[in-house]
Design a protein around this motif. Structure first.
Motif, short mmCIF file in Angstrom:
data_model
loop_
_atom_site.label_atom_id
_atom_site.label_comp_id
_atom_site.label_asym_id
_atom_site.label_seq_id
_atom_site.Cartn_x
_atom_site.Cartn_y
_atom_site.Cartn_z
N ASP A 1 -30.39 46.78 38.52
CA ASP A 1 -29.08 48.31 38.48
C ASP A 1 -29.51 48.73 40.07
OD1 ASP A 1 -32.25 49.10 38.73
OD2 ASP A 1 -31.36 50.07 37.37
N GLN A 2 -29.43 48.05 41.12
CA GLN A 2 -29.30 48.74 42.14
C GLN A 2 -28.97 47.61 43.62
OE1 GLN A 2 -30.01 51.67 43.48
NE2 GLN A 2 -31.61 51.69 40.79
N PRO A 3 -27.79 48.14 44.01
CA PRO A 3 -27.18 47.79 45.25
C PRO A 3 -27.86 47.21 46.54
CG PRO A 3 -26.40 49.64 45.10
CD PRO A 3 -27.26 50.01 43.70
N SER A 4 -27.70 46.23 47.27
CA SER A 4 -28.50 45.74 48.52
C SER A 4 -28.03 47.07 49.46
CB SER A 4 -27.50 44.52 49.00
OG SER A 4 -26.58 44.70 49.31
N ASP A 5 -29.20 47.09 50.53
CA ASP A 5 -28.91 48.53 51.51
C ASP A 5 -27.66 47.80 51.70
OD1 ASP A 5 -31.43 49.93 50.98
OD2 ASP A 5 -32.45 48.95 51.99
N GLU A 6 -26.80 46.47 52.66
CA GLU A 6 -25.75 46.15 53.06
C GLU A 6 -24.64 46.75 52.51
OE1 GLU A 6 -24.26 41.54 54.38
OE2 GLU A 6 -25.15 42.01 53.38
N LEU A 7 -24.75 46.74 51.07
CA LEU A 7 -23.46 47.26 50.00
C LEU A 7 -23.56 48.30 50.27
CD1 LEU A 7 -21.43 46.35 48.56
CD2 LEU A 7 -23.26 46.81 46.86
N LYS A 8 -24.27 49.55 50.47
CA LYS A 8 -24.18 50.22 50.79
C LYS A 8 -23.36 50.98 52.11
CE LYS A 8 -28.63 51.79 47.72
NZ LYS A 8 -29.31 51.99 47.76
N GLY A 9 -23.57 50.39 52.65
CA GLY A 9 -23.17 50.45 54.70
C GLY A 9 -21.18 50.39 54.51
N ALA A 10 -20.65 49.91 53.15
CA ALA A 10 -18.85 49.08 52.67
C ALA A 10 -18.51 50.61 52.90
CB ALA A 10 -19.52 48.33 51.58
N VAL A 11 -17.44 50.28 53.78
CA VAL A 11 -16.23 51.33 54.33
C VAL A 11 -15.33 50.71 53.65
CG1 VAL A 11 -14.73 52.46 55.77
CG2 VAL A 11 -17.40 51.86 56.39
N LEU A 12 -14.91 51.39 52.20
CA LEU A 12 -14.10 51.54 51.04
C LEU A 12 -12.34 52.44 51.68
CD1 LEU A 12 -15.63 51.41 47.84
CD2 LEU A 12 -15.39 49.94 49.31
#
Length: 280
Positions: free
Chosen positions: A253-264
């Motif tokens: 149930d947790q995104p990766s730290d890398e994904l949390k840095g994505a800019v939408l």
């Protein structure tokens, strides 16, 4: 490679030395996804999977489908499109409270498999697409069997054929991965890693020529990989998918730290998907 022209759309690039017939495809015209051709994969190994969604799929009016990365309250999701399904696409019944497809709760702990919308054997499978820009999620174009991994004979239970996977933002893609199942004794790799060359519009064509002799993979008209097996002898369905990183690795149930840095916003854009048969 030889061009195959489709009226009003970009041409396909098909292997030389063969005659081809266009048998199925989607040019993504109009403003709504054609649900007679595509379903959404929402489950992973028999249970609902948080990062899979039926939202964020848009036809842009210019004959493209855009699969968007979505963030809601710190959770990320994106869509997986498919023309068929297999046993882990439907949640298995809970014996204590639910009945199975046979109408009881005693045995057959497999969900009801959806009727396929398109299945095919052999031929050339091609996508024209523009890769996503942000880190933390990946895109893929591939083939899979409804019965993959159900026997030690991949030729008759089918395989996974990864035509294109894009995990990184440096232009690297992989092609040629073959899975006869999902145990270590059923994996067969012909995977190659390479970097796509820049194109004027940012689009790339990825394809595979699947025949009785094996698989030959292409990118923008150039061969990238080939393998002689295991070769599926059964019909398979087509998948056009994206997936968010992190959710498979321990914390479902947790995104990766890398994904949390994505800019939408960010999206994976597809111009067309086409399937051709060789005319003999």
């Amino acid at each position: 490679m030889q061009e195959f022209k489709v009226d009003g759309h970009e041409p396909s690039l098909l292997p030389e030395g063969k005659k081809w017939e266009y048998v199925w495809g989607d040019e993504f015209d109009g403003d709504t996804l054609d649900r007679s051709k595509w379903s959404f994969r929402l489950n992973f190994w028999g249970r609902r999977f948080l990062p899979y969604t039926d939202q964020g799929v848009e036809l842009d009016g210019n004959s493209n489908v855009k699969i968007h990365l979505i963030e809601k309250d710190g959770q990320y999701m994106s869509a997986q499109l498919q023309t068929g399904a297999n046993s882990f696409d439907a949640p298995a019944p809970v014996y204590e409270t639910e009945t199975n497809v046979c109408g009881d709760n005693f045995f057959w702990k497999i969900g009801d498999i959806e009727k396929p919308k398109f299945m095919h054997r052999y031929g050339y499978y091609e996508v024209r697409c523009k890769l996503q820009q942000q880190q933390g999620w990946w895109s893929a174009f591939w083939l899979q069997s409804p019965s993959i991994g159900m026997s030690y004979a991949p030729a008759y239970s089918g395989v996974e054929v990864d035509i294109m996977e894009n995990f990184t933002r440096d232009g690297e893609v992989t092609s040629g991965n073959i899975f006869g199942g999902y145990g270590t004794n059923l994996q067969h790799e012909a995977r190659v890693h390479y970097h796509v060359k820049d194109t004027a519009d940012g689009y790339h064509r990825f394809g595979v020529d699947w025949s009785e002799e094996g698989y030959v993979f292409y990118c923008d008209g150039e061969e990238t990989a080939r393998t002689s097996g295991p070769v599926s002898r059964v019909e398979q369905f087509v998948l056009l998918t994206t997936e968010c990183k992190g959710y498979r690795n321990g914390n479902m149930d947790q995104p990766s730290d890398e994904l949390k840095g994505a800019v939408l916003p960010d999206c994976f854009t597809v111009d067309y998907v086409r399937v051709f048969d060789e005319i003999k």
